[in-house]
Design a protein around this motif. Structure first.
Motif, short mmCIF file in Angstrom:
data_model
loop_
_atom_site.label_atom_id
_atom_site.label_comp_id
_atom_site.label_asym_id
_atom_site.label_seq_id
_atom_site.Cartn_x
_atom_site.Cartn_y
_atom_site.Cartn_z
N GLU A 76 0.85 -1.18 0.00
CA GLU A 76 0.00 0.00 0.00
C GLU A 76 0.89 1.23 0.00
O GLU A 76 2.04 1.18 0.43
N ARG A 77 0.34 2.31 -0.50
CA ARG A 77 1.07 3.57 -0.54
C ARG A 77 0.62 4.41 0.64
O ARG A 77 -0.57 4.61 0.85
N ILE A 78 1.57 4.89 1.42
CA ILE A 78 1.30 5.75 2.56
C ILE A 78 1.75 7.15 2.19
O ILE A 78 2.92 7.33 1.81
N GLY A 79 0.87 8.13 2.29
CA GLY A 79 1.24 9.50 1.98
C GLY A 79 1.00 9.83 0.52
O GLY A 79 0.37 9.07 -0.23
N SER A 80 1.56 10.94 0.12
CA SER A 80 1.33 11.45 -1.24
C SER A 80 2.16 10.71 -2.28
O SER A 80 3.09 9.96 -1.94
#
Length: 90
Positions: A76-80
């Motif tokens: 998963e991508r955390i942040g921008s």
């Protein structure tokens, strides 16, 4: 109509070749996914450009593999997009 021995041998060779190609493709994809996951583990801020370089894939190829891993809930991508990082879920 009966098959000749030659036709049977040709069919067997074709089936074996198809199976070999499928296995090779699967191994290559697994290897590529492994490279991506290792790169993300080593550097959670790894960029798509860096993944391109490490895997030899095109930009679109990297995007495809990342999308697939997201759908499989492996990452998963955390942040921008620019300042974020990857988190491995597996």
């Amino acid at each position: 109509m009966e098959e000749t021995e030659e036709e049977t041998v040709e069919e067997t060779e074709e089936e074996t070749e198809e199976e070999t190609v499928e296995e090779t493709v699967e191994e290559t994809v697994e290897e590529t996914v492994g490279i991506i996951l290792n790169a993300m583990k080593e550097n959670p801020k790894v960029t798509a450009k860096e993944l391109q370089s490490k895997t030899g894939l095109t930009r679109r190829g990297v995007e495809y593999q990342i999308d697939k891993l997201k759908k499989e809930k492996a990452i998963e991508r955390i942040g921008s997009t620019k300042a974020g990082e990857w988190r491995l879920l597996i």
